[in-house]
Design an enzyme around this catalytic site. Structure first.
Site, PDB file in Angstrom:
ATOM      1  N   ASP A   1     -19.702 -51.786  35.666  1.00  0.00           N
ATOM      2  CA  ASP A   1     -19.276 -52.071  37.041  1.00  0.00           C
ATOM      3  C   ASP A   1     -18.247 -51.015  37.469  1.00  0.00           C
ATOM      4  OD1 ASP A   1     -18.209 -53.089  39.364  1.00  0.00           O
ATOM      5  OD2 ASP A   1     -17.709 -55.047  38.517  1.00  0.00           O
TER       6      ASP A   1
ATOM      7  N   ASN B   1     -22.815 -47.386  54.189  1.00  0.00           N
ATOM      8  CA  ASN B   1     -23.742 -47.094  55.295  1.00  0.00           C
ATOM      9  C   ASN B   1     -22.945 -46.431  56.422  1.00  0.00           C
ATOM     10  OD1 ASN B   1     -22.717 -49.232  57.115  1.00  0.00           O
ATOM     11  ND2 ASN B   1     -23.528 -50.577  55.523  1.00  0.00           N
TER      12      ASN B   1
ATOM     13  N   GLY C   1     -24.789 -54.703  47.569  1.00  0.00           N
ATOM     14  CA  GLY C   1     -24.783 -53.776  46.436  1.00  0.00           C
ATOM     15  C   GLY C   1     -23.391 -53.343  46.017  1.00  0.00           C
ATOM     16  N   VAL C   2     -23.266 -52.074  45.689  1.00  0.00           N
ATOM     17  CA  VAL C   2     -21.988 -51.557  45.195  1.00  0.00           C
ATOM     18  C   VAL C   2     -20.932 -51.592  46.310  1.00  0.00           C
ATOM     19  CG1 VAL C   2     -22.436 -49.083  45.587  1.00  0.00           C
ATOM     20  CG2 VAL C   2     -20.987 -49.786  43.700  1.00  0.00           C
ATOM     21  N   ASP C   3     -21.360 -51.423  47.554  1.00  0.00           N
ATOM     22  CA  ASP C   3     -20.463 -51.485  48.715  1.00  0.00           C
ATOM     23  C   ASP C   3     -19.790 -52.866  48.776  1.00  0.00           C
ATOM     24  OD1 ASP C   3     -19.264 -50.786  51.116  1.00  0.00           O
ATOM     25  OD2 ASP C   3     -21.105 -50.779  52.296  1.00  0.00           O
TER      26      ASP C   3
ATOM     27  N   SER D   1     -27.832 -44.230  46.827  1.00  0.00           N
ATOM     28  CA  SER D   1     -29.181 -44.401  47.422  1.00  0.00           C
ATOM     29  C   SER D   1     -30.209 -45.039  46.488  1.00  0.00           C
ATOM     30  CB  SER D   1     -29.766 -43.063  47.944  1.00  0.00           C
ATOM     31  OG  SER D   1     -29.164 -42.697  49.170  1.00  0.00           O
TER      32      SER D   1
ATOM     33  N   GLY E   1     -30.387 -48.084  45.209  1.00  0.00           N
ATOM     34  CA  GLY E   1     -30.582 -49.530  45.322  1.00  0.00           C
ATOM     35  C   GLY E   1     -31.404 -49.833  46.562  1.00  0.00           C
ATOM     36  N   VAL E   2     -30.747 -50.453  47.534  1.00  0.00           N
ATOM     37  CA  VAL E   2     -31.398 -50.826  48.796  1.00  0.00           C
ATOM     38  C   VAL E   2     -32.078 -49.632  49.458  1.00  0.00           C
ATOM     39  CG1 VAL E   2     -30.942 -51.746  51.120  1.00  0.00           C
ATOM     40  CG2 VAL E   2     -29.656 -52.618  49.186  1.00  0.00           C
ATOM     41  N   TYR E   3     -31.529 -48.434  49.333  1.00  0.00           N
ATOM     42  CA  TYR E   3     -32.067 -47.267  50.020  1.00  0.00           C
ATOM     43  C   TYR E   3     -33.273 -46.631  49.307  1.00  0.00           C
ATOM     44  CZ  TYR E   3     -28.362 -47.213  53.609  1.00  0.00           C
ATOM     45  OH  TYR E   3     -27.533 -47.509  54.673  1.00  0.00           O
TER      46      TYR E   3
HETATM   47  N1  AR6 Z   1     -21.107 -50.753  39.877  1.00  0.00           N
HETATM   48  C1  AR6 Z   1     -21.939 -49.689  39.705  1.00  0.00           C
HETATM   49  N2  AR6 Z   1     -23.152 -49.607  40.270  1.00  0.00           N
HETATM   50  C2  AR6 Z   1     -23.561 -50.632  41.030  1.00  0.00           C
HETATM   51  C3  AR6 Z   1     -22.766 -51.774  41.273  1.00  0.00           C
HETATM   52  C4  AR6 Z   1     -21.479 -51.802  40.655  1.00  0.00           C
HETATM   53  N3  AR6 Z   1     -20.640 -52.826  40.819  1.00  0.00           N
HETATM   54  N4  AR6 Z   1     -23.457 -52.619  42.094  1.00  0.00           N
HETATM   55  C5  AR6 Z   1     -24.649 -52.034  42.347  1.00  0.00           C
HETATM   56  N5  AR6 Z   1     -24.715 -50.846  41.703  1.00  0.00           N
HETATM   57  P1  AR6 Z   1     -26.829 -49.888  46.523  1.00  0.00           P
HETATM   58  P2  AR6 Z   1     -27.702 -47.691  48.284  1.00  0.00           P
HETATM   59  C6  AR6 Z   1     -25.794 -49.840  41.706  1.00  0.00           C
HETATM   60  O1  AR6 Z   1     -27.935 -50.766  47.026  1.00  0.00           O
HETATM   61  O2  AR6 Z   1     -29.065 -47.708  47.693  1.00  0.00           O
HETATM   62  C7  AR6 Z   1     -25.281 -51.438  50.932  1.00  0.00           C
HETATM   63  O3  AR6 Z   1     -25.570 -52.639  51.600  1.00  0.00           O
HETATM   64  C8  AR6 Z   1     -27.193 -50.293  42.017  1.00  0.00           C
HETATM   65  O4  AR6 Z   1     -27.816 -50.828  40.854  1.00  0.00           O
HETATM   66  O5  AR6 Z   1     -25.483 -50.475  46.340  1.00  0.00           O
HETATM   67  O6  AR6 Z   1     -27.019 -46.374  48.507  1.00  0.00           O
HETATM   68  C9  AR6 Z   1     -24.584 -50.422  51.819  1.00  0.00           C
HETATM   69  O7  AR6 Z   1     -23.737 -51.045  52.776  1.00  0.00           O
HETATM   70  C10 AR6 Z   1     -27.855 -48.993  42.458  1.00  0.00           C
HETATM   71  O8  AR6 Z   1     -28.317 -48.250  41.322  1.00  0.00           O
HETATM   72  O9  AR6 Z   1     -26.623 -48.591  47.489  1.00  0.00           O
HETATM   73  C11 AR6 Z   1     -25.731 -49.723  52.479  1.00  0.00           C
HETATM   74  O10 AR6 Z   1     -26.199 -50.425  53.610  1.00  0.00           O
HETATM   75  C12 AR6 Z   1     -26.709 -48.210  43.092  1.00  0.00           C
HETATM   76  O11 AR6 Z   1     -25.503 -48.919  42.742  1.00  0.00           O
HETATM   77  C13 AR6 Z   1     -26.793 -49.718  51.408  1.00  0.00           C
HETATM   78  O12 AR6 Z   1     -26.516 -50.828  50.557  1.00  0.00           O
HETATM   79  C14 AR6 Z   1     -26.783 -48.080  44.582  1.00  0.00           C
HETATM   80  O13 AR6 Z   1     -27.342 -49.269  45.147  1.00  0.00           O
HETATM   81  C15 AR6 Z   1     -26.728 -48.469  50.558  1.00  0.00           C
HETATM   82  O14 AR6 Z   1     -27.815 -48.449  49.677  1.00  0.00           O
END
Ligand code: AR6
Length: 177
Positions: free
Chosen positions: A15, A29, A37-39, A121, A123-125
């Site tokens: 984490d 975003n 997600g991480v945000d 990018s 995760g959701v992206y």
């Molecule tokens: N620590 C490390 N990595 C993490 C954690 C954490 N606590 N939580 C998730 N991940 P994402 P994106 C990983 O979806 O694709 C948000 O809603 C996760 O497994 O967080 O850039 C923003 O507001 C993945 O590999 O980010 C945007 O709207 C990585 O972090 C949108 O999502 C990124 O996943 C951005 O999407």
């Protein structure tokens, strides 16, 4: 050069909100007002003062980055960057590389010693991890080779599968993991 970089780049699974570094990078975003997600994890751990500072920034274009304080996080700063929504086009790569370069530029300007990146990018992206990790590693290696700051860089991957994708590419580049 490869040996020197091997002493500056580290892989971790876990984490990112737990990292005690000068800056953690947030996969945000363009509105910079939080999300999933991480945000979401970063905003929860940092507390409401982070959102208040983010509101004052007025958003961030894709491929760029902005810096705030870390508030309740162990990290001193959060660098918010906006990755591309994966489309399969050439521009994805350029925008993703821009995220890493802009984030590192902010850290270098402030002479921050350590930084931790999630898989922006991926995760959701929807950016495939095997493609994204090449962009991440290549861009960060090129930047570190030319800058003394940040001295130490962590790639922090949430899943074992993602960590393994990074490890395979770092090994391919001749960097120990
Ligand atoms: N620590 C490390 N990595 C993490 C954690 C954490 N606590 N939580 C998730 N991940 P994402 P994106 C990983 O979806 O694709 C948000 O809603 C996760 O497994 O967080 O850039 C923003 O507001 C993945 O590999 O980010 C945007 O709207 C990585 O972090 C949108 O999502 C990124 O996943 C951005 O999407």
């Amino acid at each position: 050069m490869v040996d020197a970089l091997g002493d500056r780049i580290f892989l971790k699974q876990g984490d990112i909100t737990r990292m005690t570094v000068d800056a953690i990078v947030n996969a945000a975003n363009t509105r910079l007002l939080g999300g999933g997600g991480v945000d979401g994890a970063i905003h929860r751990a940092a507390g409401p003062r982070l959102l208040a500072e983010c509101r004052s920034l007025g958003g961030c274009p894709t491929g760029e980055a902005r810096i705030t304080a870390g508030y309740n996080l162990p990290a001193r700063h959060v660098i918010h960057t906006v990755g591309p929504v994966y489309s399969g086009r050439r521009q994805d790569r350029d925008l993703l590389a821009g995220c890493y370069r802009s984030s590192l530029g902010l850290a270098a300007d402030r002479e921050l010693a350590s930084i931790a990146f999630p898989a922006i990018s991926c995760g959701v992206y929807g950016y495939p991890i095997e493609k994204a990790c090449r962009v991440a590693v290549d861009t960060c290696c090129a930047f570190l080779a030319e800058h003394p700051f940040p001295a130490t860089l962590f790639f922090v991957l949430f899943s074992e599968q993602d960590r393994e994708a990074y490890a395979a590419y770092l090994r391919q580049r001749g960097l120990r993991v």
